[in-house]
Write an enzyme that holds these catalytic residues in place. Structure first.
Site, short mmCIF file in Angstrom:
data_model
loop_
_atom_site.label_atom_id
_atom_site.label_comp_id
_atom_site.label_asym_id
_atom_site.label_seq_id
_atom_site.Cartn_x
_atom_site.Cartn_y
_atom_site.Cartn_z
N ILE A 144 -6.86 -5.15 8.00
CA ILE A 144 -7.96 -4.22 7.73
C ILE A 144 -8.97 -4.79 6.73
O ILE A 144 -10.15 -4.41 6.74
CB ILE A 144 -7.40 -2.87 7.22
CG1 ILE A 144 -8.50 -1.81 7.15
CG2 ILE A 144 -6.71 -3.02 5.90
CD1 ILE A 144 -7.96 -0.42 6.83
N ASP B 100 -1.42 -6.05 9.39
CA ASP B 100 -2.54 -5.16 9.09
C ASP B 100 -3.66 -6.02 8.50
O ASP B 100 -3.58 -6.47 7.36
CB ASP B 100 -2.09 -4.09 8.10
CG ASP B 100 -3.14 -3.01 7.87
OD1 ASP B 100 -4.34 -3.32 7.99
OD2 ASP B 100 -2.78 -1.87 7.54
N LYS C 19 -12.94 -0.64 5.79
CA LYS C 19 -13.13 -1.51 4.62
C LYS C 19 -14.28 -2.50 4.82
O LYS C 19 -15.16 -2.63 3.96
CB LYS C 19 -11.84 -2.26 4.31
CG LYS C 19 -10.61 -1.37 4.21
CD LYS C 19 -10.76 -0.28 3.16
CE LYS C 19 -9.51 0.59 3.10
NZ LYS C 19 -9.64 1.68 2.13
N TYR D 153 0.83 -1.20 0.00
CA TYR D 153 0.00 0.00 0.00
C TYR D 153 0.87 1.26 0.00
O TYR D 153 1.71 1.43 0.89
CB TYR D 153 -0.90 -0.05 1.23
CG TYR D 153 -1.61 1.22 1.59
CD1 TYR D 153 -2.42 1.89 0.67
CD2 TYR D 153 -1.52 1.75 2.89
CE1 TYR D 153 -3.08 3.06 1.03
CE2 TYR D 153 -2.19 2.90 3.25
CZ TYR D 153 -2.96 3.56 2.31
OH TYR D 153 -3.62 4.70 2.67
#
Length: 470
Positions: free
Chosen positions: A235, A233, A273, A148
């Protein structure tokens, strides 16, 4: 220049990353956004990983539970209580509901302890907070590529920490390997950097894939052997829509098999998300390390989640009938949308990395590059943005080591707009391949047209055929 000299070096340096094509594409979209009625030739945003497919489920819940949004409980107003000072540890009712929701997403194979959650203003704040807790300026975290683009800002900009890429390749589906981990670690050592940990995103952004059990074991074994931290992460954990299922690094059996201390494992999560609520700025750190927990809780005062937001979401996430239905229905909608998008690209002759999660696809456009270089990738991105009228994100902005890959989002638009996007792509691909000599020779040279008129003509042709389904 004099005015800039009055600012700190931290502010004036360019390590924020806002000049990345990832963020520049957003700016171009904002200057000329697509609108079916007011700007039908505008740019369609396919560079924003936003989940709008299940928003109606949230709105339906709100309409049935209006007291949650108006802060009424048993006929009494809670407004004053919510508006006054709140402890930065967070509302116990919200942390309990959030912990249970996180466990539900993980198939209840993990029991999340609400007392070990640290609330933050989104995952951005959570990742930065962990960097401040775990690394000194100049120390490094290893991060698998592609990753990302926001990590360059979140992990490095204010903390002074460094990112060492773990280079992954398409030959094995960009999977993490023991060899790539060792190579990145040795690279950091050769550059005289102390490695403090590894950060991975699972499910992956931008790949849209979940890490396999074997890959997680390789990762955890490596972290344990080196005595370093692991930040995972997670998410996108609630966006997994097909097999293989999601495996969290917090699962007890996995940690026991790899002989890794829980003190070294830290989870980042957010409701941006899975619930599609990025504007609410709800992020969280989950850690079993007492020192990290105490330090991160202190630091959370710089990025709190409002008590009003916590109260509303505590009511929503405590409704177990709602959460069960939402998780299942959201996964179904993501699976159907991804299938529609991948099928449409396939009919255009474009392939994607096989994925089972996320709000996007990792699309291979290398066959459309005029040259197999990152310069060729940027040229193609500019064409897609300014001529085709679609903002997608180049692989180079994700630090991908191979040119021609792009992240393309499919969950932040209606089905109709997705269809228009696919039609625009189809026209562009056909024209590009005709130009490459894969079609009959062109007729007499036509008069040159301006960039603006060419763009408008392309878009008009695409939109006129919007009813076609791929």
């Amino acid at each position: 220049m004099a005015a800039q000299g009055m600012l700190s070096r931290k502010i004036t340096c360019n390590s924020h990353g806002e000049d990345s094509s990832y963020f520049l594409g957003w700016k171009e979209y904002e200057r000329n956004p697509y609108d079916e009625t007011n700007n039908p030739t505008g740019i369609i945003q396919m560079g924003l990983a936003e989940n709008q497919l299940s928003f109606d489920l949230l709105e339906t819940w709100l309409s049935k539970n209006p007291k949650a949004a108006t802060f009424m409980n048993n006929g009494s107003s809670l407004f004053k209580h919510m508006a006054l000072f709140q402890d930065y540890h967070g509302l116990p009712s919200f942390k309990k509901a959030l912990a249970e929701f996180m466990g539900e997403i993980r198939g209840n194979r993990v029991k999340i302890d609400a007392e070990r959650l640290v609330l933050t203003a989104g995952a951005t704040s959570a990742n930065e907070t962990l960097m401040f807790c775990l690394a000194e300026p100049g120390e490094a975290f290893l991060v698998p590529t592609p990753y990302y683009p926001g990590f360059d800002r979140d992990l490095k900009w204010r903390t002074g920490a460094e990112i060492i890429p773990i280079h992954c390749h398409s030959s094995n589906g960009f999977q993490l390997t023991e060899a790539s981990l060792r190579e990145a670690y040795d690279d950091a050592v050769n550059r005289k950097m102390k490695v403090k940990g590894v950060l991975v995103t699972n499910p992956s952004n931008p790949l849209g894939t979940t890490m396999s059990s074997s890959s997680l074991k390789v990762l955890l074994t490596f972290v344990g052997a080196k005595g370093i931290h692991l930040i995972c992460d997670e998410i996108y954990s609630g966006t997994v829509f097909s097999s293989p299922s999601f495996i969290s690094v917090t699962e007890e059996a996995l940690l026991a098999e790899c002989n890794v201390s829980k003190d070294c494992i830290h989870i980042v999560y957010s409701l941006s998300k899975d619930l599609g609520l990025p504007g609410f700025r709800v992020g969280v750190i989950y850690t079993c390390n007492d020192h990290v927990l105490a330090a991160a809780t202190k630091m959370s005062s710089f990025g709190l989640v409002s008590s009003q937001t916590q109260y509303l979401l505590s009511k929503m996430l405590s409704d177990k009938k709602f959460t069960a239905n939402y998780i299942a229905e959201n996964r179904t909608r993501l699976r159907l949308r991804q299938k529609q998008f991948v099928s449409g690209l396939k009919r255009c002759g474009i392939g994607c990395l096989k994925s089972n999660a996320g709000l996007f696809c990792w699309v291979d456009l290398s066959s459309l590059l005029e040259s197999p270089t990152f310069e060729g990738e940027m040229q193609l991105w500019m064409k897609m943005l300014h001529h085709v009228g679609i903002n997608i994100s180049p692989g180079s902005s994700f630090h991908c080591s191979e040119p021609g890959w792009f992240r393309v989002c499919f969950a932040n638009m209606s089905e109709k707009v997705l269809s228009i996007s696919l039609q625009r792509i189809k026209i562009f691909v056909k024209q590009s391949r005709d130009k490459q000599g894969k079609a009959p020779a062109m007729g007499p040279t036509k008069p040159a047209v301006s960039r603006k008129s060419l763009f408008t003509r392309w878009i008009s042709r695409a939109d006129s055929a919007e009813s076609e389904r791929f």
